[in-house]
Design an enzyme around this catalytic site. Structure first.
Site, mmCIF file in Angstrom:
data_model
loop_
_atom_site.group_PDB
_atom_site.id
_atom_site.type_symbol
_atom_site.label_atom_id
_atom_site.label_comp_id
_atom_site.label_asym_id
_atom_site.label_seq_id
_atom_site.Cartn_x
_atom_site.Cartn_y
_atom_site.Cartn_z
ATOM 1 N N CYS A 171 0.809 -1.227 0.000
ATOM 2 C CA CYS A 171 0.000 0.000 0.000
ATOM 3 C C CYS A 171 0.841 1.275 0.000
ATOM 4 C CB CYS A 171 -0.955 0.017 1.190
ATOM 5 S SG CYS A 171 -2.194 -1.287 1.087
ATOM 6 N N HIS A 177 -3.359 7.590 2.814
ATOM 7 C CA HIS A 177 -3.755 6.290 2.265
ATOM 8 C C HIS A 177 -5.166 5.977 2.768
ATOM 9 C CE1 HIS A 177 -3.883 2.216 1.040
ATOM 10 N NE2 HIS A 177 -3.667 1.700 2.239
ATOM 11 N N ASN A 214 -10.053 0.361 -0.193
ATOM 12 C CA ASN A 214 -8.597 0.436 -0.132
ATOM 13 C C ASN A 214 -8.026 -0.021 -1.475
ATOM 14 O OD1 ASN A 214 -5.868 0.054 0.282
ATOM 15 N ND2 ASN A 214 -6.089 -1.023 2.239
HETATM 16 N N1 COA Z 1 -18.846 -8.089 8.245
HETATM 17 C C1 COA Z 1 -19.364 -8.342 9.453
HETATM 18 N N2 COA Z 1 -18.613 -8.692 10.515
HETATM 19 C C2 COA Z 1 -17.287 -8.795 10.334
HETATM 20 C C3 COA Z 1 -16.684 -8.536 9.092
HETATM 21 C C4 COA Z 1 -17.514 -8.175 8.023
HETATM 22 N N3 COA Z 1 -17.033 -7.890 6.802
HETATM 23 N N4 COA Z 1 -15.344 -8.703 9.215
HETATM 24 C C5 COA Z 1 -15.115 -9.048 10.497
HETATM 25 N N5 COA Z 1 -16.288 -9.114 11.171
HETATM 26 C C6 COA Z 1 -16.479 -9.449 12.577
HETATM 27 C C7 COA Z 1 -15.375 -10.306 13.123
HETATM 28 O O1 COA Z 1 -15.633 -11.659 12.859
HETATM 29 C C8 COA Z 1 -15.436 -10.001 14.598
HETATM 30 O O2 COA Z 1 -16.487 -10.729 15.173
HETATM 31 P P1 COA Z 1 -16.365 -11.289 16.689
HETATM 32 O O3 COA Z 1 -16.249 -10.057 17.552
HETATM 33 O O4 COA Z 1 -17.651 -12.021 16.844
HETATM 34 O O5 COA Z 1 -15.158 -12.139 16.691
HETATM 35 C C9 COA Z 1 -15.838 -8.523 14.642
HETATM 36 O O6 COA Z 1 -16.409 -8.253 13.353
HETATM 37 C C10 COA Z 1 -14.713 -7.562 14.916
HETATM 38 O O7 COA Z 1 -13.602 -7.889 14.101
HETATM 39 P P2 COA Z 1 -12.261 -7.088 14.149
HETATM 40 O O8 COA Z 1 -11.317 -7.610 13.117
HETATM 41 O O9 COA Z 1 -11.769 -6.988 15.540
HETATM 42 O O10 COA Z 1 -12.802 -5.640 13.714
HETATM 43 P P3 COA Z 1 -12.043 -4.275 13.628
HETATM 44 O O11 COA Z 1 -12.804 -3.239 14.336
HETATM 45 O O12 COA Z 1 -10.570 -4.387 13.901
HETATM 46 O O13 COA Z 1 -12.169 -3.918 12.070
HETATM 47 C C11 COA Z 1 -10.828 -3.916 10.083
HETATM 48 C C12 COA Z 1 -11.581 -4.757 11.099
HETATM 49 C C13 COA Z 1 -10.127 -4.832 9.095
HETATM 50 C C14 COA Z 1 -11.817 -3.040 9.366
HETATM 51 C C15 COA Z 1 -9.798 -3.021 10.798
HETATM 52 O O14 COA Z 1 -9.079 -3.771 11.719
HETATM 53 C C16 COA Z 1 -8.823 -2.347 9.877
HETATM 54 O O15 COA Z 1 -9.180 -1.501 9.085
HETATM 55 N N6 COA Z 1 -7.521 -2.681 10.002
HETATM 56 C C17 COA Z 1 -6.480 -1.982 9.272
HETATM 57 C C18 COA Z 1 -6.438 -2.333 7.860
HETATM 58 C C19 COA Z 1 -5.313 -1.570 7.233
HETATM 59 O O16 COA Z 1 -5.001 -0.456 7.607
HETATM 60 N N7 COA Z 1 -4.618 -2.119 6.291
HETATM 61 C C20 COA Z 1 -3.476 -1.330 5.873
HETATM 62 C C21 COA Z 1 -2.876 -1.506 4.768
HETATM 63 S S1 COA Z 1 -3.594 -2.572 3.586
#
Ligand code: COA
Length: 339
Positions: free
Chosen positions: A128, A266, A296
């Site tokens: 990225c 980003h 993204n």
């Molecule tokens: N739809 C519904 N529920 C979802 C889901 C989706 N698409 N994806 C994950 N979940 C659920 C998970 O299973 C989890 O359920 P649980 O609590 O029952 O276990 C819950 O949502 C929370 O998941 P979690 O991964 O902790 O959520 P989060 O708040 O961290 O958000 C991201 C997930 C990926 C959006 C976030 O972590 C993020 O943006 N990370 C950074 C990504 C990034 O910057 N990448 C950089 C360069 S590529």
């Protein structure tokens, strides 16, 4: 004739001081995939995606479209906006992690299509952060005097390497391309670029197959490698690390956050973008946000956002811009630019 080595700028003491952005361009594929479209094919919902990421929809390629076709359209628009003759471009650098082929590089695939001379053409893979890395290469070539005009592009088709059965990653990514033409200038210009990497986090954000390690893992994703991410861990490190690079960038230029007019971050997650804005005491009106419509797009996200805000008139000549990105590797990078 193509000028690889220009005595006006390459001999001692007469180097140019800066590269400046002469023009920008971007391109998105036509196909829109909304959160509601995703609800129909996996166990997710619009509300979760919007609240956790800020994404409403993303663009994806269809058959026949590739990273190179997106990049070509973005580069053509940047060349047109810069009003330069493509034959005068001295270097072409492409940030991409989803190249059309193993080789030739995507930059080489496009070089003649874009009308470029026999200049250097290369892909840079920094996930990225690919555009920030590519921009830093272009800027350095100009400042050291070995190039006067450089085409820099970030282009991706992340939709080709997500597992469309996995909600944890499938909802996050989109396809697109953005580009800039840099040219030598006595006035700023790009004030500084910064790139970093930390290979201790390889496993947190990676792909599960590849050319040299082989394809054993791809059976479960229709024969394709897929993005594997521990999103929560990435999130925390991203916010912390971007905070550090923003400070590094401002202090390298003896500047303060109040000197900034625009943040062009980003576009991975609206919550990360908002955290950066808070850190910089910036109102969200001065942050360019596209993640709601693009998702993204990896190396394409910063130049896509830049081009959007240049073309709609928000960013004006003379404005102070901070560009930053974070991605797999981990890699991260930034640029401070007087537009
Ligand atoms: N739809 C519904 N529920 C979802 C889901 C989706 N698409 N994806 C994950 N979940 C659920 C998970 O299973 C989890 O359920 P649980 O609590 O029952 O276990 C819950 O949502 C929370 O998941 P979690 O991964 O902790 O959520 P989060 O708040 O961290 O958000 C991201 C997930 C990926 C959006 C976030 O972590 C993020 O943006 N990370 C950074 C990504 C990034 O910057 N990448 C950089 C360069 S590529």
């Amino acid at each position: 004739a193509h000028r690889v080595f220009d005595p006006r700028v390459s001999t001692g003491g007469d180097r140019v001081k800066y590269s400046r952005i002469a023009g920008t361009g971007s391109y998105l594929p036509d196909k829109i995939v909304t959160n509601h479209d995703l609800e129909a094919i996996m166990d997710t919902n619009d509300q979760w995606i919007r609240e956790r990421t800020g994404i409403r929809e993303r663009r994806t390629v269809i058959e026949g479209e590739t990273t190179a076709t997106l990049a070509r359209a973005a580069c053509q628009k940047a060349i047109e906006a810069a009003d330069v003759d493509p034959n005068e471009i001295d270097l072409f650098v492409m940030g991409t992690t989803t190249p059309d082929l193993v080789f030739p590089s995507t930059a080489c695939l496009l070089q003649k299509q874009l009308g470029l001379p026999d200049c250097g053409a290369m892909d840079v893979n920094a996930a990225c952060s690919g555009f920030m890395y590519a921009l830093s290469v272009g800027d350095k070539y100009i400042r050291c005097g070995d190039a006067r005009k450089v085409l820099v592009c970030g282009a991706e088709t992340l939709s080709r390497i997500v597992n469309w059965n996995k909600r944890e990653t499938a909802v996050l990514f989109g396809d697109g391309a953005g580009a800039v033409v840099l040219e030598a200038s006595d006035e700023p210009g790009i004030l500084s670029t910064h790139i970093h990497a930390n290979g201790n986090y390889v496993d947190v954000l990676t792909t599960n197959a590849g050319i040299s390690v082989g394809w054993d893992a791809v059976a479960e994703n229709d024969g394709k490698p897929e993005i594997m991410m521990r999103g929560n861990e990435v999130f925390k490190v991203a916010v912390r690390t971007l905070g550090r690079i923003v400070e590094e960038t401002l202090s390298a230029n003896d500047m303060d956050k109040t000197d900034l007019d625009w943040l062009i971050p980003h576009q991975a997650n609206l919550r990360i973008i908002a955290a950066m804005a808070r850190m910089l005491d910036m109102n969200m009106d001065h942050v360019v946000v596209t993640v709601d419509r693009h998702g993204n797009t990896s190396a394409a996200s910063v130049p896509l956002a830049l081009d959007e805000a240049v073309r709609d008139g928000r960013i004006q000549r003379g404005d102070m811009l901070l560009l930053e990105a974070f991605g797999g590797g981990f890699t991260w990078g930034s640029a401070l630019i007087k537009y």
